[in-house]
Design a protein around this motif. Structure first.
Motif, mmCIF file in Angstrom:
data_model
loop_
_atom_site.group_PDB
_atom_site.id
_atom_site.type_symbol
_atom_site.label_atom_id
_atom_site.label_comp_id
_atom_site.label_asym_id
_atom_site.label_seq_id
_atom_site.Cartn_x
_atom_site.Cartn_y
_atom_site.Cartn_z
ATOM 1 N N ILE A 126 0.814 -1.292 0.003
ATOM 2 C CA ILE A 126 0.047 -0.057 -0.030
ATOM 3 C C ILE A 126 0.932 1.178 0.006
ATOM 4 O O ILE A 126 0.650 2.256 -0.803
ATOM 5 N N GLN A 127 2.011 1.266 0.699
ATOM 6 C CA GLN A 127 2.936 2.377 0.950
ATOM 7 C C GLN A 127 3.454 2.701 -0.519
ATOM 8 O O GLN A 127 3.455 3.723 -0.925
ATOM 9 N N LYS A 128 3.965 1.628 -1.109
ATOM 10 C CA LYS A 128 4.575 1.652 -2.246
ATOM 11 C C LYS A 128 3.679 2.380 -3.383
ATOM 12 O O LYS A 128 4.088 3.098 -4.126
ATOM 13 N N PHE A 129 2.405 1.737 -3.423
ATOM 14 C CA PHE A 129 1.501 2.419 -4.240
ATOM 15 C C PHE A 129 1.195 3.735 -3.872
ATOM 16 O O PHE A 129 1.204 4.450 -4.843
ATOM 17 N N TYR A 130 1.012 4.104 -2.813
ATOM 18 C CA TYR A 130 0.525 5.628 -2.581
ATOM 19 C C TYR A 130 2.003 6.392 -3.074
ATOM 20 O O TYR A 130 1.608 7.544 -3.603
ATOM 21 N N ASN A 131 3.075 6.034 -2.878
ATOM 22 C CA ASN A 131 4.181 6.756 -3.201
ATOM 23 C C ASN A 131 4.488 6.890 -4.760
ATOM 24 O O ASN A 131 4.708 7.935 -5.208
ATOM 25 N N GLU A 132 3.911 5.632 -5.705
ATOM 26 C CA GLU A 132 3.966 5.927 -7.016
ATOM 27 C C GLU A 132 2.839 6.954 -7.408
ATOM 28 O O GLU A 132 3.155 7.744 -8.421
ATOM 29 N N LYS A 133 1.630 6.914 -6.962
ATOM 30 C CA LYS A 133 0.673 7.615 -7.266
ATOM 31 C C LYS A 133 0.964 9.092 -6.953
ATOM 32 O O LYS A 133 0.394 9.881 -7.518
ATOM 33 N N THR A 134 1.559 9.473 -5.872
ATOM 34 C CA THR A 134 2.043 10.730 -5.434
ATOM 35 C C THR A 134 2.588 11.400 -6.457
ATOM 36 O O THR A 134 2.614 12.529 -6.915
ATOM 37 N N GLU A 135 3.745 10.522 -7.079
ATOM 38 C CA GLU A 135 4.710 11.116 -7.993
ATOM 39 C C GLU A 135 3.792 11.172 -9.432
ATOM 40 O O GLU A 135 4.206 12.367 -10.132
ATOM 41 N N TYR A 136 2.639 10.704 -9.667
ATOM 42 C CA TYR A 136 2.006 10.768 -10.669
ATOM 43 C C TYR A 136 0.985 11.961 -10.614
ATOM 44 O O TYR A 136 0.740 12.706 -11.676
ATOM 45 N N SER A 137 0.142 12.212 -9.681
ATOM 46 C CA SER A 137 -0.411 12.949 -9.264
ATOM 47 C C SER A 137 -1.191 13.133 -7.898
ATOM 48 O O SER A 137 -1.445 12.148 -7.258
ATOM 49 N N GLU A 138 -0.628 14.351 -7.141
ATOM 50 C CA GLU A 138 -1.259 14.318 -5.776
ATOM 51 C C GLU A 138 -2.726 14.141 -5.558
ATOM 52 O O GLU A 138 -3.270 13.472 -4.702
ATOM 53 N N SER A 139 -3.689 14.923 -6.467
ATOM 54 C CA SER A 139 -5.135 14.615 -6.301
ATOM 55 C C SER A 139 -5.442 13.282 -6.629
ATOM 56 O O SER A 139 -6.245 12.760 -6.077
ATOM 57 N N VAL A 140 -4.733 12.579 -7.651
ATOM 58 C CA VAL A 140 -5.080 11.063 -7.968
ATOM 59 C C VAL A 140 -4.755 10.280 -6.706
ATOM 60 O O VAL A 140 -5.321 9.281 -6.335
ATOM 61 N N ALA A 141 -3.661 10.568 -5.911
ATOM 62 C CA ALA A 141 -3.100 9.992 -4.769
ATOM 63 C C ALA A 141 -4.018 9.984 -3.694
ATOM 64 O O ALA A 141 -4.554 9.109 -2.903
ATOM 65 N N ARG A 142 -4.678 11.526 -3.666
ATOM 66 C CA ARG A 142 -5.744 11.334 -2.289
ATOM 67 C C ARG A 142 -6.976 10.607 -2.818
ATOM 68 O O ARG A 142 -7.533 9.868 -1.857
ATOM 69 N N LEU A 143 -7.246 10.446 -3.949
ATOM 70 C CA LEU A 143 -8.503 9.413 -4.224
ATOM 71 C C LEU A 143 -8.086 7.990 -4.045
ATOM 72 O O LEU A 143 -9.117 7.056 -3.572
ATOM 73 N N VAL A 144 -6.928 7.722 -4.594
ATOM 74 C CA VAL A 144 -6.592 6.272 -4.069
ATOM 75 C C VAL A 144 -6.536 5.977 -2.791
ATOM 76 O O VAL A 144 -6.892 4.812 -2.416
ATOM 77 N N LYS A 145 -6.228 6.730 -1.944
ATOM 78 C CA LYS A 145 -6.064 6.648 -0.565
ATOM 79 C C LYS A 145 -7.426 6.442 0.077
ATOM 80 O O LYS A 145 -7.798 5.495 0.851
ATOM 81 N N THR A 146 -8.546 7.101 -0.711
ATOM 82 C CA THR A 146 -9.799 6.958 -0.195
ATOM 83 C C THR A 146 -10.485 5.642 -0.475
ATOM 84 O O THR A 146 -10.895 4.972 0.233
ATOM 85 N N VAL A 147 -10.029 5.142 -1.774
ATOM 86 C CA VAL A 147 -10.500 4.022 -2.545
ATOM 87 C C VAL A 147 -10.127 2.965 -1.680
ATOM 88 O O VAL A 147 -10.758 1.720 -1.395
ATOM 89 N N MET A 148 -8.625 2.971 -1.355
ATOM 90 C CA MET A 148 -7.993 1.827 -0.828
ATOM 91 C C MET A 148 -8.507 1.648 0.898
ATOM 92 O O MET A 148 -8.769 0.460 1.199
ATOM 93 N N ASN A 149 -8.817 2.759 1.434
ATOM 94 C CA ASN A 149 -9.075 2.632 2.992
ATOM 95 C C ASN A 149 -10.657 2.114 2.739
ATOM 96 O O ASN A 149 -10.832 1.115 3.653
ATOM 97 N N VAL A 150 -11.506 2.450 1.952
ATOM 98 C CA VAL A 150 -12.893 1.895 2.000
ATOM 99 C C VAL A 150 -13.075 0.633 1.406
ATOM 100 O O VAL A 150 -13.887 -0.094 2.265
ATOM 101 N N SER A 151 -12.370 0.238 0.466
ATOM 102 C CA SER A 151 -12.576 -1.013 -0.201
ATOM 103 C C SER A 151 -11.734 -1.857 0.634
ATOM 104 O O SER A 151 -12.495 -3.254 0.862
ATOM 105 N N MET A 152 -10.583 -1.981 1.219
ATOM 106 C CA MET A 152 -10.084 -2.651 2.384
ATOM 107 C C MET A 152 -11.044 -3.196 3.517
ATOM 108 O O MET A 152 -11.077 -4.154 4.186
ATOM 109 N N GLY A 153 -11.788 -1.884 4.023
ATOM 110 C CA GLY A 153 -12.607 -2.029 5.152
ATOM 111 C C GLY A 153 -13.765 -3.070 4.831
ATOM 112 O O GLY A 153 -14.158 -3.686 5.549
ATOM 113 N N TYR A 154 -14.136 -2.913 3.506
ATOM 114 C CA TYR A 154 -15.203 -3.723 3.002
ATOM 115 C C TYR A 154 -14.941 -5.222 2.780
ATOM 116 O O TYR A 154 -15.460 -6.153 3.435
ATOM 117 N N ALA A 155 -13.440 -5.484 2.731
ATOM 118 C CA ALA A 155 -12.851 -6.698 2.508
ATOM 119 C C ALA A 155 -12.771 -7.336 3.868
ATOM 120 O O ALA A 155 -13.270 -8.581 3.845
#
Length: 428
Positions: A126-155
């Motif tokens: 997860i940390q590696k994924f966040y790091n990569e997406k932050t380099e790509y786009s900070e706004s996308v990284a924030r959305l990714v963080k939301t999606v991962m938190n919610v989806s993993m909670g559902y899992a």
């Protein structure tokens, strides 16, 4: 992939002793269900009996703690598709929000983690994924963080994984924490009192007059404006009931609807807090009565083609306006009357700043605007030092003219103190 959701609903269990299995060691878990059925799961491949017994003890502990993993071979891609179909599309209130989730899942999460098994995803991934997406786009990284938190909670809830690996994982330090739905308003993009009055008068003889009034004098959003019906109006108490907006229904196709109606379906508002009852300013109420006369005249003249669904903002045949109908007329109004070239949404900003400037209770304004909490209105629209600072003396007469009487204003300010906070745990 379709999960057998009943698999996690076991009411009892039994763990068999370790035994040799194909030259190695393993054991079986028997899940027992309310209807008397049993479903075995085999855990094998251990090199030694001691190793197998240690794993067995861990399984027993997980079963007692309610953390036993029922689905062990599910990959991230399979789960994410399932999560979107079974959870998100039933929880989000707008097609735009759903489309945002789809973009993050299909264009970012699945390409990065899709082939991994859910049970193998760890905090390092997860940390590696966040790091990569932050380099790509900070706004996308924030959305990714939301999606991962919610989806993993559902899992975790569905017993696909034992613990949420995204909990506590932060974006790289260079990404400053961003509060929910906050931004700084451009103080050059709001109208002064004089400009507001010019716009109101100039729009009177245009097809978007009611849309302008609903925006700048009541703070309604574009799709909310187009969904207003005469049946939503309480003519005795002079209030407007806002419960739906016009837009696309989630996961539908254009061919499933009549021509030119695909984006004009009545759908839920974006959040529960967007549902509200608004006082109608006297100026707007009088305009609604005049518009109703026009509506009735068109209905009587065009009986064979009139679409009598009661929309306030509609064509001469009763059809609701499209989401961008106002655009050409609005830009023309600004240009012809030497008004600032501001966005349509900035009229809504002007509405809220008028109230803030007059010391209206911020939480009451949040309720009027359909915001989830006070913070949004204050941060998005509330720079009280600069916004429309050149017309302070004119504000009170304007409010007195277009808003209901002071007793009603006081009622709004006191009754709406406890503004409901929307479901931030899953909304973007």
């Amino acid at each position: 992939m379709k999960f057998d959701l009943a698999l996690q609903e076991y009411v009892d269990w039994e763990v068999k002793n370790v035994m040799p299995i194909k030259g190695k060691f393993g054991y079986r878990v028997i899940l027992k269900y309310m209807d008397g059925s049993e479903r075995p799961q085999q855990k094998s491949g251990f090199e030694t009996e001691k190793e197998a017994n240690a794993a067995r003890d861990k399984t027993v502990g997980e079963l007692y703690a309610g953390k036993y993993i029922v689905y062990t071979n599910v990959r991230v891609k399979e789960f994410m598709v399932f999560w979107m179909e079974e959870d998100i599309q039933n929880r989000v209130e707008s097609s735009e929000t759903y489309a945002t989730y789809c973009n993050i899942v299909y264009n970012h999460v699945i390409p990065a983690l899709g082939s991994k098994k859910m049970v193998d995803v760890n905090r390092g991934d997860i940390q590696k994924f966040y790091n990569e997406k932050t380099e790509y786009s900070e706004s996308v990284a924030r959305l990714v963080k939301t999606v991962m938190n919610v989806s993993m909670g559902y899992a975790v809830d569905k017993k696909v994984i034992a613990e949420n690996p995204a909990i506590g994982i932060k974006l790289p330090k260079k990404v400053q924490k961003k509060q929910y739905h906050t931004r700084k308003i451009d103080t050059q993009k709001t109208l002064t009192m004089e400009q507001i009055l010019v716009l109101l008068e100039a729009s009177r003889n245009t097809p978007i007059h009611m849309q302008v009034l609903f925006n700048v004098l009541m703070g309604l959003k574009r799709r909310e404006i187009n969904a207003v019906k005469y049946s939503d109006i309480d003519y005795i108490n002079r209030t407007l009931r806002v419960r739906v907006q016009l837009g696309k229904k989630i996961r539908t196709k254009k061919e499933d609807f009549a021509p030119k109606t695909y984006t004009k379906q009545e759908v839920k508002l974006k959040t529960p807090s967007s549902e509200r009852d608004l006082p109608i300013p006297d100026y707007v109420f009088e305009a609604i009565l005049e518009q109703r006369k026009i509506y009735e005249k068109n209905r009587s003249r065009r009986t064979t083609v009139f679409d009598d669904r009661g929309y306030v903002c509609c064509s001469v045949t009763g059809k609701p306006r499209s989401k961008d109908f106002h655009w050409t007329h609005y830009k023309k109004l600004l240009e012809e009357n030497n008004l600032p070239d501001i966005r349509w949404h900035d009229l809504r900003s002007t509405f809220s700043t008028l109230l803030l400037k007059n010391d209206f209770n911020p939480k009451a304004i949040a309720k009027l605007m359909g915001h989830a909490k006070e913070l949004i209105t204050m941060d998005v629209y509330g720079d009280k030092r600069e916004i429309i600072a050149d017309c302070v003396d004119e504000l009170q007469p304007f409010i007195d003219e277009v808003m209901p009487n002071p007793d009603e204003d006081e009622m709004i300010a006191t009754e709406n103190l406890d503004v409901m906070i929307s479901a931030e745990d899953y909304l973007i």
